[in-house]
Motif scaffolding. Structure first.
Motif, PDB file in Angstrom:
ATOM      1  N   ASP A  16      -2.350  12.327 -13.979  1.00 32.94           N
ATOM      2  CA  ASP A  16      -3.471  12.930 -14.386  1.00 32.94           C
ATOM      3  C   ASP A  16      -3.346  14.547 -13.981  1.00 32.94           C
ATOM      4  OD1 ASP A  16      -6.087  14.573 -14.312  1.00 32.94           O
ATOM      5  OD2 ASP A  16      -7.029  13.175 -13.223  1.00 32.94           O
ATOM      6  N   PRO A  17      -3.142  15.544 -14.963  1.00 33.22           N
ATOM      7  CA  PRO A  17      -2.831  16.801 -14.562  1.00 33.22           C
ATOM      8  C   PRO A  17      -3.922  17.669 -13.577  1.00 33.22           C
ATOM      9  CG  PRO A  17      -3.699  16.863 -16.759  1.00 33.22           C
ATOM     10  CD  PRO A  17      -3.351  15.452 -16.358  1.00 33.22           C
ATOM     11  N   LYS A  18      -4.890  16.956 -13.324  1.00 30.76           N
ATOM     12  CA  LYS A  18      -5.876  17.680 -12.332  1.00 30.76           C
ATOM     13  C   LYS A  18      -5.830  16.950 -11.127  1.00 30.76           C
ATOM     14  CE  LYS A  18      -9.162  19.349 -15.841  1.00 30.76           C
ATOM     15  NZ  LYS A  18     -10.338  19.252 -16.736  1.00 30.76           N
ATOM     16  N   ALA A  19      -5.104  16.221 -10.867  1.00 32.50           N
ATOM     17  CA  ALA A  19      -4.881  15.357  -9.524  1.00 32.50           C
ATOM     18  C   ALA A  19      -4.543  16.112  -8.375  1.00 32.50           C
ATOM     19  CB  ALA A  19      -3.777  14.105  -9.801  1.00 32.50           C
ATOM     20  N   ASP A  20      -5.144  15.986  -7.413  1.00 34.95           N
ATOM     21  CA  ASP A  20      -5.129  16.785  -6.279  1.00 34.95           C
ATOM     22  C   ASP A  20      -4.740  16.071  -4.986  1.00 34.95           C
ATOM     23  OD1 ASP A  20      -7.749  16.400  -5.969  1.00 34.95           O
ATOM     24  OD2 ASP A  20      -8.376  18.296  -6.049  1.00 34.95           O
TER      25      ASP A  20
END
Length: 145
Positions: free
Chosen positions: A55-59
């Motif tokens: 997920d490119p928005k994973a933080d």
């Protein structure tokens, strides 16, 4: 008299994982698998970022200690259509563990967390790996023991 030490003590699990990479189960679509071959296989990758559906928005990165097996996961492991958006993917719709890394103010390294659903294992890599990444808002703290 103490017995002589025959081997060096094992490094902590996080240190060992960082040194050797990590293990993950990766599922492929049944239609892309040769006859007689399993749709899923255990792979070794250098880092969680090398898994197929990040997920490119994973933080948050979670060091996984537990995951579940449910009907949806079984379908994914078998490479069946209907649950997963795109293959290949690491299944594991639900998991629990400890935060290994976080760029979110919601979680700090060492926090115990649980994830249930929220696209893990269906749209993005899930809990059938030693580590997974996800969005901070998808995690909850486990209930007190």
């Amino acid at each position: 008299l103490a017995a002589p030490r025959l081997s060096t003590p094992a490094p902590p699990p996080a240190a060992a994982a960082a040194r050797r990479g990590l293990h993950a189960l990766v599922a492929r679509s049944r239609k892309d698998v040769p006859e007689g071959e399993a749709a899923s296989s255990l792979v070794d990758v250098a880092a969680v970022s090398a898994l197929p559906r990040q997920d490119p928005k994973a933080d948050v990165e979670v060091e996984i200690s537990h995951s579940t097996l449910n009907y949806k996961d079984a379908m994914i492991v078998l490479g069946q259509k209907g649950v997963v958006r795109d293959f290949p993917i690491t299944p594991g719709i639900d998991y629990a563990g400890v935060v290994a890394r976080s760029s979110s103010p919601l979680w700090r390294e060492g926090d115990a967390v649980v994830l249930t659903g929220n696209k893990a294992g269906q749209y993005f890599d899930g809990g059938y790996a030693e580590r997974a990444t996800c969005r901070a808002e998808w995690l909850v703290a486990p209930p007190p023991a």
